[in-house]
Design a protein around this motif. Sequence first.
Motif, PDB file in Angstrom:
ATOM      1  N   ARG A 165       0.975  -1.173   0.042  1.00  0.00           N
ATOM      2  CA  ARG A 165       0.003   0.088  -0.063  1.00  0.00           C
ATOM      3  C   ARG A 165       0.636   1.350   0.106  1.00  0.00           C
ATOM      4  NH1 ARG A 165      -1.193   2.818   5.225  1.00  0.00           N
ATOM      5  NH2 ARG A 165       0.016   2.197   6.617  1.00  0.00           N
ATOM      6  N   ILE A 166       0.425   2.394  -0.412  1.00  0.00           N
ATOM      7  CA  ILE A 166       0.803   3.617  -0.501  1.00  0.00           C
ATOM      8  C   ILE A 166       0.170   4.435   0.900  1.00  0.00           C
ATOM      9  CG2 ILE A 166       1.339   5.723  -1.534  1.00  0.00           C
ATOM     10  CD1 ILE A 166       1.091   4.174  -4.018  1.00  0.00           C
ATOM     11  N   GLU A 167       1.017   5.166   1.714  1.00  0.00           N
ATOM     12  CA  GLU A 167       0.485   5.962   2.760  1.00  0.00           C
ATOM     13  C   GLU A 167      -0.109   7.333   2.139  1.00  0.00           C
ATOM     14  OE1 GLU A 167       2.943   6.522   6.092  1.00  0.00           O
ATOM     15  OE2 GLU A 167       3.754   4.341   5.861  1.00  0.00           O
ATOM     16  N   ILE A 168      -1.262   7.640   3.021  1.00  0.00           N
ATOM     17  CA  ILE A 168      -1.979   8.752   2.137  1.00  0.00           C
ATOM     18  C   ILE A 168      -0.956   9.818   2.352  1.00  0.00           C
ATOM     19  CG2 ILE A 168      -3.899  10.262   2.552  1.00  0.00           C
ATOM     20  CD1 ILE A 168      -5.447   7.747   3.360  1.00  0.00           C
TER      21      ILE A 168
ATOM     22  N   GLY B  62      -0.664   9.748 -11.435  1.00  0.00           N
ATOM     23  CA  GLY B  62      -1.663   9.871 -12.067  1.00  0.00           C
ATOM     24  C   GLY B  62      -1.971   8.831 -13.130  1.00  0.00           C
ATOM     25  N   ASN B  63      -3.305   8.310 -13.131  1.00  0.00           N
ATOM     26  CA  ASN B  63      -3.873   7.153 -13.882  1.00  0.00           C
ATOM     27  C   ASN B  63      -3.436   5.927 -13.454  1.00  0.00           C
ATOM     28  OD1 ASN B  63      -5.623   8.787 -15.398  1.00  0.00           O
ATOM     29  ND2 ASN B  63      -3.817   9.500 -16.700  1.00  0.00           N
ATOM     30  N   GLN B  64      -2.451   5.646 -12.495  1.00  0.00           N
ATOM     31  CA  GLN B  64      -2.047   4.583 -11.873  1.00  0.00           C
ATOM     32  C   GLN B  64      -2.873   3.740 -10.998  1.00  0.00           C
ATOM     33  OE1 GLN B  64       2.368   4.521 -10.846  1.00  0.00           O
ATOM     34  NE2 GLN B  64       2.709   6.003 -12.034  1.00  0.00           N
ATOM     35  N   THR B  65      -2.794   2.710 -10.893  1.00  0.00           N
ATOM     36  CA  THR B  65      -3.492   1.877  -9.690  1.00  0.00           C
ATOM     37  C   THR B  65      -2.713   1.770  -8.526  1.00  0.00           C
ATOM     38  OG1 THR B  65      -4.359   0.407 -11.681  1.00  0.00           O
ATOM     39  CG2 THR B  65      -4.448  -0.473  -9.393  1.00  0.00           C
ATOM     40  N   VAL B  66      -3.300   2.243  -7.337  1.00  0.00           N
ATOM     41  CA  VAL B  66      -2.491   2.344  -6.119  1.00  0.00           C
ATOM     42  C   VAL B  66      -3.636   1.535  -5.125  1.00  0.00           C
ATOM     43  CG1 VAL B  66      -1.624   4.381  -6.667  1.00  0.00           C
ATOM     44  CG2 VAL B  66      -3.725   4.355  -5.706  1.00  0.00           C
ATOM     45  N   THR B  67      -2.760   1.059  -3.979  1.00  0.00           N
ATOM     46  CA  THR B  67      -3.555   0.573  -2.895  1.00  0.00           C
ATOM     47  C   THR B  67      -3.395   1.401  -1.711  1.00  0.00           C
ATOM     48  OG1 THR B  67      -3.566  -1.554  -3.639  1.00  0.00           O
ATOM     49  CG2 THR B  67      -3.965  -1.307  -1.564  1.00  0.00           C
ATOM     50  N   ILE B  68      -4.322   1.908  -0.846  1.00  0.00           N
ATOM     51  CA  ILE B  68      -4.558   2.710   0.169  1.00  0.00           C
ATOM     52  C   ILE B  68      -5.339   1.866   1.263  1.00  0.00           C
ATOM     53  CG2 ILE B  68      -3.835   4.732  -0.803  1.00  0.00           C
ATOM     54  CD1 ILE B  68      -6.849   5.525  -0.640  1.00  0.00           C
ATOM     55  N   CYS B  69      -5.033   2.100   2.414  1.00  0.00           N
ATOM     56  CA  CYS B  69      -5.866   1.681   3.403  1.00  0.00           C
ATOM     57  C   CYS B  69      -6.140   2.784   4.762  1.00  0.00           C
ATOM     58  CB  CYS B  69      -5.080   0.687   4.265  1.00  0.00           C
ATOM     59  SG  CYS B  69      -4.709  -1.033   3.521  1.00  0.00           S
ATOM     60  N   GLY B  70      -7.150   2.667   5.308  1.00  0.00           N
ATOM     61  CA  GLY B  70      -7.570   3.656   6.287  1.00  0.00           C
ATOM     62  C   GLY B  70      -8.909   3.478   6.784  1.00  0.00           C
ATOM     63  N   TRP B  71      -9.344   4.495   7.729  1.00  0.00           N
ATOM     64  CA  TRP B  71     -10.528   4.498   8.480  1.00  0.00           C
ATOM     65  C   TRP B  71     -11.343   5.504   7.645  1.00  0.00           C
ATOM     66  CZ3 TRP B  71      -5.757   4.630  10.775  1.00  0.00           C
ATOM     67  CH2 TRP B  71      -5.681   3.535  11.531  1.00  0.00           C
TER      68      TRP B  71
END
Length: 462
Positions: free
Chosen positions: A3-6, A17-26
């Motif tokens: 994941r990438i931190e926000i 931009g236009n890339q697929t990313v994974t983020i986690c959070g509340w």
Amino acid sequence: MNRIEIKDLNKNYEKFGNQTVTICGWARTIRDSKNIAFVSLNDGAFKCVQVVVERDKVANYDEVVKQISGASFCVTGKLVLTPEAQQPFEINAEEVKVLGESSADYPLQKKRHTIEFLRTIPTIRARGNLFNAVFRIRSTAAYAIHKFFQERNFVYIHTPIITANDCEGAGEMFQVTTLDMDNLPKKDGKVDYSQDFFGKKVSLTVSGQLHEETLTHAFGKTYTFGPTFRAENSNTSRHAAEFWMMEPEMCFTDIDGLMDNEEEMVKYVISYVMKECHDELEFLNKFVDTGLLDRLENIVSNNFVRLDYTDAIKELEKVKDKFVFPVSWGIDLQSEHERYLTEVVYKKPVFLKNYPKEIKAFYMRQNDDGKTVAAVDLLVPGIGELIGGSQREERLDVLLGRMKELGLKEEDYSWYLDTRRFGTNIHSGYGLGFERMVMYLTGISNIRDVEIFPRTVGSIQG
């Protein structure tokens, strides 16, 4: 999970931009419009990320939108740049995993709460903008303090929390004991502390200074930064029973060199926080204290006033009818006096120096007039006293005489007096109440709101 931190995403969103990313959070908020939902997601960063969830793209759409604020998610999707919108980008979700559901009684749902209410939920309050900003600034300020002293060849010292000595001479300390309170051992009608864990009466420390001085005389410049404790029955917005102190000590340094270091340190820490926590300070300036940024800028851009205590009393006596507490030479200044000097007379920080010896600690160097000591307090607008320090009494005979005046036993401090027996020298130090610094940096007016789990008179939680 890659994941990438926000926070990193907010800093460098254009390159994703236009890339697929994974983020986690509340989830701060979840808004459902039947076929499209908007989730404001936060993983500890101050700024949230908007996640767009479409029914046609996300298989578990109904599971996602039934969640409420506080639920945690893992989101994978395409980062779409939105330069014309309020937020410069958003995530168009391709997959959303519900990691942890939130109960219906989650206290931070939409409604705007008072600080007093948020104080009752210390385990949750940092998830909101206000306390997220406050505690992030606290973290950054602590790092800046370490950075400042490490860059100047100070050695970081860990001083004891349990002590047999009272540094301040106030006697308001928390006792530490393993004795059975329902069956105390007695000798000659008094508690027999020889049967206690340490064989004597001990307490939680009010300051690491005395222990630290012993190592300052080995390294030349040291600082300690940790928790301290005072059992004052003082239920005010500026006092807590457990708080953090940062205490530097410097050999071969007089009171003028001490003030130089204090001023440089305060300006360094404030400047660093202003640079690293710009968004948090903007938020606090808007919603907590509209004069915050101007006040901080005033600190870093002005030289501090250096004022003798006697001259300060003369200034205060000109308007003595303004004050609740009487003004006369020999008093320990009250907050109203300190704030008048910094906010009305000089409109900037003031070093107040050379106090009457009767109102200061035994280890402060006595001046040649026989009435005052080389003590100095840093007073700042909006708070009053921020730092207290002094040139230390390096002359063994004078120090012993002062201890005798105050009824302190030489044998209890023999370890400390070694610093005066073996290579004494001019040396100085000060103590910064870290919570007061955080209060000044954030505009928060109550110390309970800059501590994670505050300990105050009649109140403890967690």
